[in-house]
Design a protein around this motif. Structure first.
Motif, short mmCIF file in Angstrom:
data_model
loop_
_atom_site.label_atom_id
_atom_site.label_comp_id
_atom_site.label_asym_id
_atom_site.label_seq_id
_atom_site.Cartn_x
_atom_site.Cartn_y
_atom_site.Cartn_z
N GLY A 1 0.80 -1.22 0.00
CA GLY A 1 0.00 0.00 0.00
C GLY A 1 0.83 1.27 0.00
N TYR A 2 2.11 1.16 0.32
CA TYR A 2 2.98 2.33 0.41
C TYR A 2 3.18 3.01 -0.94
N PHE A 3 3.57 2.24 -1.94
CA PHE A 3 3.92 2.84 -3.24
C PHE A 3 2.82 3.71 -3.84
N PRO A 4 1.59 3.22 -4.00
CA PRO A 4 0.61 4.08 -4.68
C PRO A 4 0.32 5.37 -3.92
N ARG A 5 0.31 5.31 -2.61
CA ARG A 5 0.00 6.51 -1.82
C ARG A 5 1.14 7.52 -1.87
N VAL A 6 2.38 7.04 -1.69
CA VAL A 6 3.52 7.95 -1.70
C VAL A 6 3.74 8.50 -3.11
N HIS A 7 3.55 7.68 -4.12
CA HIS A 7 3.65 8.13 -5.51
C HIS A 7 2.68 9.30 -5.75
N GLU A 8 1.46 9.17 -5.31
CA GLU A 8 0.45 10.23 -5.47
C GLU A 8 0.85 11.50 -4.71
N ILE A 9 1.33 11.34 -3.49
CA ILE A 9 1.74 12.49 -2.67
C ILE A 9 2.89 13.24 -3.33
N LEU A 10 3.90 12.51 -3.81
CA LEU A 10 5.06 13.15 -4.43
C LEU A 10 4.67 13.88 -5.71
N LYS A 11 3.78 13.29 -6.48
CA LYS A 11 3.35 13.91 -7.75
C LYS A 11 2.56 15.20 -7.51
N LYS A 12 1.90 15.31 -6.36
CA LYS A 12 1.07 16.48 -6.07
C LYS A 12 1.81 17.55 -5.27
N ALA A 13 3.03 17.27 -4.83
CA ALA A 13 3.78 18.24 -4.04
C ALA A 13 3.96 19.52 -4.84
N ASP A 14 3.77 20.67 -4.17
CA ASP A 14 3.96 21.92 -4.90
C ASP A 14 4.87 22.91 -4.18
N LYS A 15 5.34 22.57 -3.00
CA LYS A 15 6.22 23.48 -2.26
C LYS A 15 7.54 22.81 -1.88
N SER A 16 7.44 21.70 -1.13
CA SER A 16 8.67 21.07 -0.64
C SER A 16 8.49 19.57 -0.42
N ILE A 17 9.60 18.87 -0.61
CA ILE A 17 9.71 17.45 -0.26
C ILE A 17 11.05 17.31 0.45
N HIS A 18 11.01 17.00 1.73
CA HIS A 18 12.23 16.79 2.51
C HIS A 18 12.22 15.36 3.02
N ILE A 19 13.32 14.67 2.79
CA ILE A 19 13.40 13.24 3.10
C ILE A 19 14.61 12.96 3.97
N ILE A 20 14.41 12.10 4.96
CA ILE A 20 15.51 11.50 5.71
C ILE A 20 15.35 10.01 5.50
N ALA A 21 16.42 9.35 5.02
CA ALA A 21 16.27 7.93 4.68
C ALA A 21 17.57 7.18 4.88
#
Length: 173
Positions: free
Chosen positions: A34-54
């Motif tokens: 379930g992770y991939f489709p939800r995160v894929h959608e979130i990343l595609k809709k981002a319009d200001k920032s994406i900050h990741i720690i991994a």
């Protein structure tokens, strides 16, 4: 049956399930595939920032349509549309890491110190969405392992993790 499953998935992704709502904020539990489709959608809709720690982000040149590569492409496409994309990763690397590919495409990446292990899996999007859990952007993380995550839609939680991210980003890691 398939239509019913699709309608349910669509509804779950748009409406807060009542038992997970806190005022206007809400939490969506996610596990395994379930992770991939939800995160894929979130990343595609981002319009200001994406900050990741991994701990790790993988890229597989021989498998351009893999889920891992699609998420990496989502980050590059976000950067190209003006989204501030920054990533902190563990200094661990191997032949399949995405770091050099992301850097070549303009993404800012910082590595932690060899004195510490960055094992977090955290994504903060647009000061409102937090993805927190166990999933790495890797073949095993996205396609094989049992993983659990939560997607939190709450500005005050995003603020907390954004401050954590910024503190690490500005430090010597």
């Amino acid at each position: 049956i398939i239509l019913g499953v699709e309608i349910t998935h669509f509804a779950e992704s748009r409406v807060c399930p009542e038992k997970y709502c806190i005022d206007s904020d809400y939490i969506v539990p996610v596990s395994d595939r379930g992770y991939f489709p939800r995160v894929h959608e979130i990343l595609k809709k981002a319009d200001k920032s994406i900050h990741i720690i991994a701990f790790e982000l993988k890229y597989y040149p021989r498998y351009p349509e893999s889920k891992e590569n699609i998420l990496i492409q989502d980050l590059i496409e976000a950067h190209r549309r003006g989204v501030d994309v920054k990533i902190i990763v563990d200094e661990y690397s191997d032949e399949n890491n995405a770091y050099s590919y992301l850097k070549e495409n303009g993404i800012e990446i910082k590595y932690d110190s060899q004195k510490v292990t960055t094992h977090a899996k955290l994504i903060i999007v647009d000061d409102r969405i937090v993805v927190l859990g166990s999933t790495n952007f890797s073949y095993y993380g996205l396609e094989k392992n049992n993983e659990v995550d939560v997607i939190i839609y709450a500005g005050h939680i995003a603020d907390y993790f954004e401050a954590y991210f910024q503190n690490l980003w500005k430090s010597n890691l």
